[in-house]
Design a protein around this motif. Sequence first.
Motif, PDB file in Angstrom:
ATOM      1  N   VAL A  22       2.273 -14.868  22.380  1.00 38.29           N
ATOM      2  CA  VAL A  22       3.465 -14.461  21.820  1.00 38.29           C
ATOM      3  C   VAL A  22       3.662 -12.989  21.832  1.00 38.29           C
ATOM      4  O   VAL A  22       2.827 -12.461  21.007  1.00 38.29           O
ATOM      5  N   PHE A  23       4.632 -12.500  22.378  1.00 37.57           N
ATOM      6  CA  PHE A  23       4.686 -11.167  22.474  1.00 37.57           C
ATOM      7  C   PHE A  23       5.894 -10.646  21.587  1.00 37.57           C
ATOM      8  O   PHE A  23       7.235 -11.180  21.811  1.00 37.57           O
ATOM      9  N   GLY A  24       5.624  -9.853  20.523  1.00 39.53           N
ATOM     10  CA  GLY A  24       6.809  -9.276  19.705  1.00 39.53           C
ATOM     11  C   GLY A  24       7.120  -7.850  20.126  1.00 39.53           C
ATOM     12  O   GLY A  24       6.245  -7.478  20.963  1.00 39.53           O
ATOM     13  N   GLU A  25       7.895  -7.211  19.345  1.00 35.53           N
ATOM     14  CA  GLU A  25       8.155  -5.786  19.815  1.00 35.53           C
ATOM     15  C   GLU A  25       7.101  -4.956  19.940  1.00 35.53           C
ATOM     16  O   GLU A  25       7.133  -3.954  20.569  1.00 35.53           O
ATOM     17  N   ASP A  26       6.168  -4.942  18.940  1.00 36.67           N
ATOM     18  CA  ASP A  26       4.957  -4.129  19.143  1.00 36.67           C
ATOM     19  C   ASP A  26       3.817  -4.588  19.958  1.00 36.67           C
ATOM     20  O   ASP A  26       2.667  -4.342  19.589  1.00 36.67           O
ATOM     21  N   GLY A  27       4.047  -5.933  20.926  1.00 32.11           N
ATOM     22  CA  GLY A  27       2.999  -6.036  21.344  1.00 32.11           C
ATOM     23  C   GLY A  27       2.533  -7.650  21.020  1.00 32.11           C
ATOM     24  O   GLY A  27       3.040  -8.298  20.379  1.00 32.11           O
ATOM     25  N   LEU A  28       1.324  -7.999  21.553  1.00 32.77           N
ATOM     26  CA  LEU A  28       0.738  -9.478  21.268  1.00 32.77           C
ATOM     27  C   LEU A  28       0.464  -9.712  19.855  1.00 32.77           C
ATOM     28  O   LEU A  28       0.006  -9.130  19.138  1.00 32.77           O
ATOM     29  N   ILE A  29       1.158 -10.894  19.274  1.00 30.41           N
ATOM     30  CA  ILE A  29       1.011 -11.083  17.797  1.00 30.41           C
ATOM     31  C   ILE A  29      -0.218 -12.195  17.727  1.00 30.41           C
ATOM     32  O   ILE A  29      -0.364 -13.236  18.397  1.00 30.41           O
TER      33      ILE A  29
ATOM     34  N   CYS B 128      -6.270 -18.563  31.901  1.00 26.31           N
ATOM     35  CA  CYS B 128      -5.041 -17.720  31.476  1.00 26.31           C
ATOM     36  C   CYS B 128      -3.634 -18.343  30.918  1.00 26.31           C
ATOM     37  O   CYS B 128      -3.514 -19.213  31.666  1.00 26.31           O
ATOM     38  N   ARG B 129      -3.519 -18.091  30.000  1.00 30.42           N
ATOM     39  CA  ARG B 129      -2.512 -18.746  28.956  1.00 30.42           C
ATOM     40  C   ARG B 129      -1.085 -18.446  29.270  1.00 30.42           C
ATOM     41  O   ARG B 129      -0.754 -16.896  29.642  1.00 30.42           O
ATOM     42  N   THR B 130      -0.360 -19.304  28.913  1.00 30.26           N
ATOM     43  CA  THR B 130       1.325 -19.061  28.933  1.00 30.26           C
ATOM     44  C   THR B 130       1.452 -18.059  27.810  1.00 30.26           C
ATOM     45  O   THR B 130       0.988 -17.822  26.986  1.00 30.26           O
ATOM     46  N   PHE B 131       2.679 -17.161  28.326  1.00 34.75           N
ATOM     47  CA  PHE B 131       3.091 -16.315  27.362  1.00 34.75           C
ATOM     48  C   PHE B 131       4.651 -16.299  27.013  1.00 34.75           C
ATOM     49  O   PHE B 131       5.386 -16.890  28.074  1.00 34.75           O
ATOM     50  N   ILE B 132       5.024 -15.873  25.990  1.00 30.94           N
ATOM     51  CA  ILE B 132       6.436 -15.960  25.679  1.00 30.94           C
ATOM     52  C   ILE B 132       6.677 -14.781  24.656  1.00 30.94           C
ATOM     53  O   ILE B 132       6.052 -14.180  23.974  1.00 30.94           O
ATOM     54  N   LEU B 133       8.081 -14.171  24.925  1.00 34.81           N
ATOM     55  CA  LEU B 133       8.470 -13.264  23.927  1.00 34.81           C
ATOM     56  C   LEU B 133       8.886 -13.949  22.560  1.00 34.81           C
ATOM     57  O   LEU B 133       9.403 -15.171  22.558  1.00 34.81           O
ATOM     58  N   GLU B 134       8.552 -13.254  21.522  1.00 32.73           N
ATOM     59  CA  GLU B 134       8.820 -13.732  20.002  1.00 32.73           C
ATOM     60  C   GLU B 134      10.264 -14.327  19.931  1.00 32.73           C
ATOM     61  O   GLU B 134      10.744 -15.302  19.385  1.00 32.73           O
TER      62      GLU B 134
ATOM     63  N   GLN C 174      10.737  -1.183  28.850  1.00 32.25           N
ATOM     64  CA  GLN C 174      10.967  -1.721  27.154  1.00 32.25           C
ATOM     65  C   GLN C 174      10.281  -2.876  26.876  1.00 32.25           C
ATOM     66  O   GLN C 174      10.199  -3.130  25.651  1.00 32.25           O
ATOM     67  N   SER C 175       9.799  -3.689  27.871  1.00 32.71           N
ATOM     68  CA  SER C 175       8.999  -4.765  27.369  1.00 32.71           C
ATOM     69  C   SER C 175       7.667  -4.437  27.000  1.00 32.71           C
ATOM     70  O   SER C 175       6.870  -3.481  27.078  1.00 32.71           O
ATOM     71  N   PRO C 176       7.430  -5.606  25.669  1.00 31.41           N
ATOM     72  CA  PRO C 176       5.931  -5.316  25.185  1.00 31.41           C
ATOM     73  C   PRO C 176       4.889  -5.966  26.204  1.00 31.41           C
ATOM     74  O   PRO C 176       3.721  -5.561  25.901  1.00 31.41           O
ATOM     75  N   ILE C 177       5.265  -6.559  27.282  1.00 27.13           N
ATOM     76  CA  ILE C 177       4.182  -7.218  28.422  1.00 27.13           C
ATOM     77  C   ILE C 177       4.286  -5.838  29.528  1.00 27.13           C
ATOM     78  O   ILE C 177       5.464  -5.520  29.889  1.00 27.13           O
ATOM     79  N   ALA C 178       2.983  -5.362  29.684  1.00 25.69           N
ATOM     80  CA  ALA C 178       3.162  -4.348  30.505  1.00 25.69           C
ATOM     81  C   ALA C 178       3.058  -4.564  32.066  1.00 25.69           C
ATOM     82  O   ALA C 178       2.846  -5.869  32.235  1.00 25.69           O
TER      83      ALA C 178
END
Length: 300
Positions: free
Chosen positions: A231-238, A203-209, A179-183
């Motif tokens: 920043v990853f939203g429901e549809d992927g990287l923003i 390689c950068r920090t990542f977080i969910l929206e 279910q995660s936008p992060i593969a």
Amino acid sequence: MVRQPHKNPRMSPRTQRTIERIAQTRGIGFLTGQTITVRFMPAEENTGIVFQRLDLEGQPLIPATMPYVASGNRHTLLQHRGATVALTEHVMAALAGMQIDNCLVQIDGPEAPGCDGSALDFVRCLQAAGIVTQVQSVNPYRITEKITLIDAKRNASIIAFPTHGDQLILEYQLDYGRQSPIAEQSAQFVITPYTFVSEVAFCRTFILEQEIEMLKARGYGKNTNTSHLLVFGEDGLIENTLRVENECARHKLLDCIGDFALLGRPIIGHIIARKTGHEHNHQFLHEILSLQERRYSRAA
Ligand SMILES: [Zn+2]
């Protein structure tokens, strides 16, 4: 003539290293939103990495080793006699990745600057500072038996194995579910200054929206936006693009390198981390330290 077998095929440990001259960089602190300057200073042999808060009275020192780790939320917080420094892991990764053993890291705020969410700015700064070798050798910690750390609740683990060589092999397996936008992804490298700079440091920090909204509601991340970190939203990287396909897994490796440096000595072995965070990295070092203690008490 009978040829004598190699008694010790392992190389002797490398000598300690520090930087040649002072160098500094600045950036926005991800937590406070303040612009913060970090200044790297050369340090004597056996100093290790020590942070110094220039903005506090008495300019207190905070050593970057396990006894000074306090519990940070999604980052590594160091604390000594009431003085703290947050988000230390990417600075620590840059130093450890470039095999800089002794350095005084002065900052003028409560956290290390976030920069672009990676360790790239710190690496460039340290490259400009130049690296010099010192006389005494490092005292690496060699993993001699399998070490297993399991967090069954989060399906996370760190497993370490001995290796024949003299290097650290690090692997990270990331899996937040379908279910995660992060593969689902993984990354593995033999960690040397070359592979660190060319494969991991950027390689950068990542977080969910949804997580960023929660943090902002608590007053964090005021001046950060989608260009500062992934920043990853429901549809992927923003509003951003990945620098490499498995940038998230490589960033997790970066965090491991920074956190494992809190042991205060380089680690030799093969470590596989799965779905872990900073607290697991700290627990793993606790495991190593208690193993060492048990060994010493058996030997005494
Ligand atoms: Zn990180």
